[in-house]
Motif scaffolding. Structure first.
Motif, PDB file in Angstrom:
ATOM      1  N   VAL A  37      14.062  30.899   8.457  1.00  0.00           N
ATOM      2  CA  VAL A  37      14.149  30.421   9.843  1.00  0.00           C
ATOM      3  C   VAL A  37      15.456  30.877  10.485  1.00  0.00           C
ATOM      4  CG1 VAL A  37      14.438  28.355  11.262  1.00  0.00           C
ATOM      5  CG2 VAL A  37      12.610  28.443   9.575  1.00  0.00           C
ATOM      6  N   VAL A  38      16.570  30.621   9.823  1.00  0.00           N
ATOM      7  CA  VAL A  38      17.862  30.939  10.435  1.00  0.00           C
ATOM      8  C   VAL A  38      18.095  32.446  10.481  1.00  0.00           C
ATOM      9  CG1 VAL A  38      18.868  28.726   9.832  1.00  0.00           C
ATOM     10  CG2 VAL A  38      19.082  30.628   8.233  1.00  0.00           C
ATOM     11  N   THR A  39      17.554  33.188   9.519  1.00  0.00           N
ATOM     12  CA  THR A  39      17.691  34.647   9.568  1.00  0.00           C
ATOM     13  C   THR A  39      16.968  35.204  10.785  1.00  0.00           C
ATOM     14  OG1 THR A  39      17.886  34.801   7.161  1.00  0.00           O
ATOM     15  CG2 THR A  39      17.267  36.807   8.344  1.00  0.00           C
ATOM     16  N   ALA A  40      15.719  34.756  11.004  1.00  0.00           N
ATOM     17  CA  ALA A  40      14.963  35.214  12.173  1.00  0.00           C
ATOM     18  C   ALA A  40      15.654  34.795  13.471  1.00  0.00           C
ATOM     19  CB  ALA A  40      13.541  34.658  12.124  1.00  0.00           C
ATOM     20  N   ALA A  41      16.146  33.558  13.525  1.00  0.00           N
ATOM     21  CA  ALA A  41      16.797  33.069  14.738  1.00  0.00           C
ATOM     22  C   ALA A  41      18.075  33.840  15.033  1.00  0.00           C
ATOM     23  CB  ALA A  41      17.097  31.574  14.590  1.00  0.00           C
ATOM     24  N   MET A  42      18.870  34.107  13.999  1.00  0.00           N
ATOM     25  CA  MET A  42      20.122  34.824  14.220  1.00  0.00           C
ATOM     26  C   MET A  42      19.894  36.284  14.599  1.00  0.00           C
ATOM     27  SD  MET A  42      22.540  32.642  14.013  1.00  0.00           S
ATOM     28  CE  MET A  42      21.335  31.510  14.731  1.00  0.00           C
ATOM     29  N   VAL A  43      18.830  36.886  14.089  1.00  0.00           N
ATOM     30  CA  VAL A  43      18.512  38.259  14.483  1.00  0.00           C
ATOM     31  C   VAL A  43      18.126  38.302  15.968  1.00  0.00           C
ATOM     32  CG1 VAL A  43      16.836  40.123  14.184  1.00  0.00           C
ATOM     33  CG2 VAL A  43      17.856  39.041  12.180  1.00  0.00           C
ATOM     34  N   ILE A  44      17.355  37.316  16.416  1.00  0.00           N
ATOM     35  CA  ILE A  44      16.998  37.248  17.842  1.00  0.00           C
ATOM     36  C   ILE A  44      18.258  37.051  18.688  1.00  0.00           C
ATOM     37  CG2 ILE A  44      15.769  35.906  19.588  1.00  0.00           C
ATOM     38  CD1 ILE A  44      13.682  35.259  17.426  1.00  0.00           C
ATOM     39  N   ALA A  45      19.105  36.113  18.277  1.00  0.00           N
ATOM     40  CA  ALA A  45      20.339  35.876  19.020  1.00  0.00           C
ATOM     41  C   ALA A  45      21.234  37.108  19.007  1.00  0.00           C
ATOM     42  CB  ALA A  45      21.080  34.675  18.428  1.00  0.00           C
ATOM     43  N   LEU A  46      21.283  37.795  17.871  1.00  0.00           N
ATOM     44  CA  LEU A  46      22.084  39.011  17.774  1.00  0.00           C
ATOM     45  C   LEU A  46      21.597  40.067  18.764  1.00  0.00           C
ATOM     46  CD1 LEU A  46      24.278  40.652  16.195  1.00  0.00           C
ATOM     47  CD2 LEU A  46      22.422  41.432  14.709  1.00  0.00           C
ATOM     48  N   ALA A  47      20.275  40.213  18.883  1.00  0.00           N
ATOM     49  CA  ALA A  47      19.728  41.193  19.822  1.00  0.00           C
ATOM     50  C   ALA A  47      20.132  40.862  21.256  1.00  0.00           C
ATOM     51  CB  ALA A  47      18.206  41.240  19.688  1.00  0.00           C
ATOM     52  N   VAL A  48      20.075  39.580  21.608  1.00  0.00           N
ATOM     53  CA  VAL A  48      20.456  39.173  22.966  1.00  0.00           C
ATOM     54  C   VAL A  48      21.945  39.405  23.205  1.00  0.00           C
ATOM     55  CG1 VAL A  48      20.623  37.214  24.551  1.00  0.00           C
ATOM     56  CG2 VAL A  48      18.595  37.481  23.103  1.00  0.00           C
ATOM     57  N   TYR A  49      22.769  38.975  22.269  1.00  0.00           N
ATOM     58  CA  TYR A  49      24.214  39.124  22.445  1.00  0.00           C
ATOM     59  C   TYR A  49      24.641  40.594  22.432  1.00  0.00           C
ATOM     60  CZ  TYR A  49      25.113  34.122  21.971  1.00  0.00           C
ATOM     61  OH  TYR A  49      25.167  32.766  22.176  1.00  0.00           O
ATOM     62  N   MET A  50      24.019  41.390  21.561  1.00  0.00           N
ATOM     63  CA  MET A  50      24.384  42.802  21.518  1.00  0.00           C
ATOM     64  C   MET A  50      23.925  43.526  22.770  1.00  0.00           C
ATOM     65  SD  MET A  50      23.900  43.931  17.515  1.00  0.00           S
ATOM     66  CE  MET A  50      24.236  45.628  17.941  1.00  0.00           C
ATOM     67  N   GLY A  51      22.716  43.204  23.258  1.00  0.00           N
ATOM     68  CA  GLY A  51      22.250  43.821  24.500  1.00  0.00           C
ATOM     69  C   GLY A  51      23.167  43.507  25.659  1.00  0.00           C
ATOM     70  N   THR A  52      23.561  42.233  25.762  1.00  0.00           N
ATOM     71  CA  THR A  52      24.479  41.822  26.835  1.00  0.00           C
ATOM     72  C   THR A  52      25.859  42.443  26.644  1.00  0.00           C
ATOM     73  OG1 THR A  52      23.306  39.713  27.001  1.00  0.00           O
ATOM     74  CG2 THR A  52      25.490  39.842  28.006  1.00  0.00           C
ATOM     75  N   GLY A  53      26.385  42.387  25.423  1.00  0.00           N
ATOM     76  CA  GLY A  53      27.727  42.890  25.180  1.00  0.00           C
ATOM     77  C   GLY A  53      27.854  44.385  25.377  1.00  0.00           C
ATOM     78  N   ILE A  54      26.901  45.144  24.819  1.00  0.00           N
ATOM     79  CA  ILE A  54      26.974  46.609  24.917  1.00  0.00           C
ATOM     80  C   ILE A  54      26.790  47.063  26.356  1.00  0.00           C
ATOM     81  CG2 ILE A  54      25.821  48.750  24.268  1.00  0.00           C
ATOM     82  CD1 ILE A  54      25.209  47.458  21.564  1.00  0.00           C
ATOM     83  N   CYS A  55      25.745  46.585  27.019  1.00  0.00           N
ATOM     84  CA  CYS A  55      25.456  47.041  28.385  1.00  0.00           C
ATOM     85  C   CYS A  55      26.511  46.558  29.368  1.00  0.00           C
ATOM     86  CB  CYS A  55      24.072  46.571  28.806  1.00  0.00           C
ATOM     87  SG  CYS A  55      22.728  47.333  27.870  1.00  0.00           S
ATOM     88  N   GLY A  56      26.977  45.319  29.207  1.00  0.00           N
ATOM     89  CA  GLY A  56      28.028  44.828  30.096  1.00  0.00           C
ATOM     90  C   GLY A  56      29.321  45.596  29.912  1.00  0.00           C
ATOM     91  N   PHE A  57      29.676  45.906  28.663  1.00  0.00           N
ATOM     92  CA  PHE A  57      30.900  46.653  28.408  1.00  0.00           C
ATOM     93  C   PHE A  57      30.799  48.074  28.929  1.00  0.00           C
ATOM     94  CE2 PHE A  57      32.968  49.663  25.435  1.00  0.00           C
ATOM     95  CZ  PHE A  57      34.282  49.415  25.803  1.00  0.00           C
ATOM     96  N   LEU A  58      29.671  48.758  28.680  1.00  0.00           N
ATOM     97  CA  LEU A  58      29.522  50.137  29.142  1.00  0.00           C
ATOM     98  C   LEU A  58      29.429  50.222  30.664  1.00  0.00           C
ATOM     99  CD1 LEU A  58      27.066  51.581  26.462  1.00  0.00           C
ATOM    100  CD2 LEU A  58      29.554  51.874  26.610  1.00  0.00           C
ATOM    101  N   THR A  59      29.011  49.148  31.322  1.00  0.00           N
ATOM    102  CA  THR A  59      28.942  49.148  32.784  1.00  0.00           C
ATOM    103  C   THR A  59      30.326  49.094  33.403  1.00  0.00           C
ATOM    104  OG1 THR A  59      26.788  48.035  32.734  1.00  0.00           O
ATOM    105  CG2 THR A  59      28.019  47.951  34.803  1.00  0.00           C
ATOM    106  N   PHE A  60      31.217  48.291  32.833  1.00  0.00           N
ATOM    107  CA  PHE A  60      32.539  48.078  33.442  1.00  0.00           C
ATOM    108  C   PHE A  60      33.698  48.570  32.584  1.00  0.00           C
ATOM    109  CE2 PHE A  60      29.723  44.749  35.104  1.00  0.00           C
ATOM    110  CZ  PHE A  60      29.806  45.023  36.453  1.00  0.00           C
ATOM    111  N   GLY A  61      33.459  48.894  31.333  1.00  0.00           N
ATOM    112  CA  GLY A  61      34.527  49.377  30.484  1.00  0.00           C
ATOM    113  C   GLY A  61      35.605  48.342  30.258  1.00  0.00           C
TER     114      GLY A  61
END
Length: 463
Positions: free
Chosen positions: A280-304
């Motif tokens: 349960v927690v592995t699946a949940a953390m992978v989902i959360a990781l995808a959301v956080y990484m998508g936000t972090g990578i795209c937000g950082f590359l947008t504004f540097g």
């Protein structure tokens, strides 16, 4: 399996196990658990509740995702770019998941249903009290962060409505940041914080999930199809130093901290087994990781490197799609503050009742007066601090250090104490490995907390 003897001396302050409402603290809004009676627990913990495996995954994801999402692009910038940020998150995820599994194991061993009860039963009075105090401080700091977030988003929305840049001189008094935060807090947050129960939160959780996913989608879309007026700063490709990488850890800890609410979720499952919970927690953390990484990578590359600690503040005020995201965040925070306040108030109430040696079943009028006083003091202090601490990054750094205690320190201490309590004359190699891993967790959490505290004292105060 070796027998486990858990320290369960809960009456050291002269009160019953029910004292301070400890059995109901920090339960998830979606979790419906029945209290265990003495002798009811089984070794496998079967038949614990009504939550399915899929439902448990959703609840853990919901508990993990939140306003901390806004700080991940800045965390990637602090860490030194995409590669360092991704590597840091992936490395920490192993420890984050293991901490959740350790808490489930100790919950079964001690037959306790909340985070602080598990720590109290496994590690004893001193560590249990320290855990409850840490929860109170963490929830207090998070409430301050929520009010700052409200002010940040309202500044941008008001600037659009008033058709003038935020912070412009000569603005009307009713658009002042301190006034708008105070008005919103008194009209919405205070009335929602006074009730003794928080059953309304189950309806707010859906709104929080929708808002979080919408914010992530907008940040990704704006990276793929950026507005012409948005120009990124320097795109870092490597960290300036190892210290810079470590400075990003508190934000990651704050974002992934769902450990306090995970114990009630585990006990609410139909078949609360540690092995199932690991999935349960592995699946949940992978989902959360995808959301956080998508936000972090795209937000950082947008504004540097120019990205704001609250990424939504980096976007133009006139962008309507982002304005909707800001409205979602405000609504989410408005409903999240009373929940965090309830958790902190319940811990303070429990500590006070235990210290006074008073049972929970006391005069209703006295409880109401004490609850009103606690709520008003909590509310006014968080509001005053939020008005004079405008930088969300500093607050996230401090409470991120406290989150590291919930993720690493307390689970590590529980693992060490649980293994030391096993009745075996000859310790196998796996025993020593688990004890060593517990020591590693405690060391890592203490390092993150110590570094955060040192930065707050020697950097921010001396600046």
């Amino acid at each position: 399996m070796a027998q486990v003897s858990i320290n369960s001396d809960l009456g050291e302050w002269g009160s019953s196990m029910d004292s301070g409402e400890r059995a109901r603290l920090l339960q998830s809004p979606c979790v419906d658990t029945a209290p265990k009676s003495e002798g009811e627990a089984s070794p496998e913990g079967l038949g614990g509740g009504t939550t399915s495996t899929l439902g448990a995954i959703f609840i853990v994801v919901n508990a993990c995702l939140g306003a901390g999402l806004l700080n991940f692009p800045a965390a990637f910038s602090t860490a030194g770019g995409v590669a360092a940020g991704v590597a840091l998150q992936m490395g920490m995820l192993v420890f984050i998941i293991s901490g959740l599994v350790i808490l489930a194991y100790c919950s079964q061993a001690s037959n306790e249903r909340t985070y602080q009860e598990v720590v109290w039963a496994v590690c004893g009075k001193l560590t249990g009290v320290l855990c409850e105090v840490t929860i109170a401080i963490y929830t207090f700091g998070t409430c301050i962060a929520f009010l700052i977030i409200i002010g940040d988003q309202q500044d941008k929305i008001i600037a659009v409505m008033a058709k003038e840049p935020e912070g412009a001189g000569g603005s009307p008094w009713y658009t002042d940041r301190k006034f708008t935060i105070s008005l919103t807090a008194f009209l919405f947050i205070l009335p929602l914080s006074i009730p003794r129960e928080i059953g309304f939160q189950k309806y707010a959780s859906f709104l929080s999930v929708v808002g979080t996913w919408y914010v992530t989608a907008i940040i990704i879309i704006k990276y793929i199809w950026p507005d012409k007026e948005m120009t990124p700063g320097d795109i870092l490709t490597r960290p300036a130093s190892w210290v810079a990488v470590f400075n990003a850890m508190p934000t990651i800890c704050f974002g992934f901290q769902c450990h306090v609410s995970s114990v009630p979720v585990f006990n609410s499952m139909r078949q609360p087994k540690v092995k199932t919970w690991g999935g349960v927690v592995t699946a949940a953390m992978v989902i959360a990781l995808a959301v956080y990484m998508g936000t972090g990578i795209c937000g950082f590359l947008t504004f540097g490197a120019a990205v704001d600690p609250d990424v939504l503040l980096s976007y133009p005020s006139e962008d309507m799609a982002v304005a909707v995201a800001r409205a979602f965040i405000i609504l989410s925070v408005l409903t999240s503050y009373p929940i965090l306040h309830f958790c902190g108030r319940a811990v303070v109430e429990g500590l006070w009742l235990r210290y006074q040696g008073m049972p929970v079943e006391e005069d209703v009028g006295r409880e109401r007066r004490r609850r009103m006083l606690q709520t008003l003091v909590w509310f006014l202090l968080t509001l005053l601090l939020a008005l004079f601490i405008p930088d969300i990054g500093k607050v996230i750094s401090v409470i991120g250090g406290l989150a590291a205690c919930f993720i690493f320190v307390f689970p590590g201490l529980c693992l060490i104490q649980a293994k030391l309590s096993e009745m075996e004359e000859v310790k196998p190699a796996s025993w020593w490995a688990l004890v060593s891993y517990g020591v590693l967790l405690v060391t890592l959490g203490a390092f993150i907390f110590g570094q955060t505290t040192a930065n707050a004292i020697f950097v921010d105060l001396l600046a």
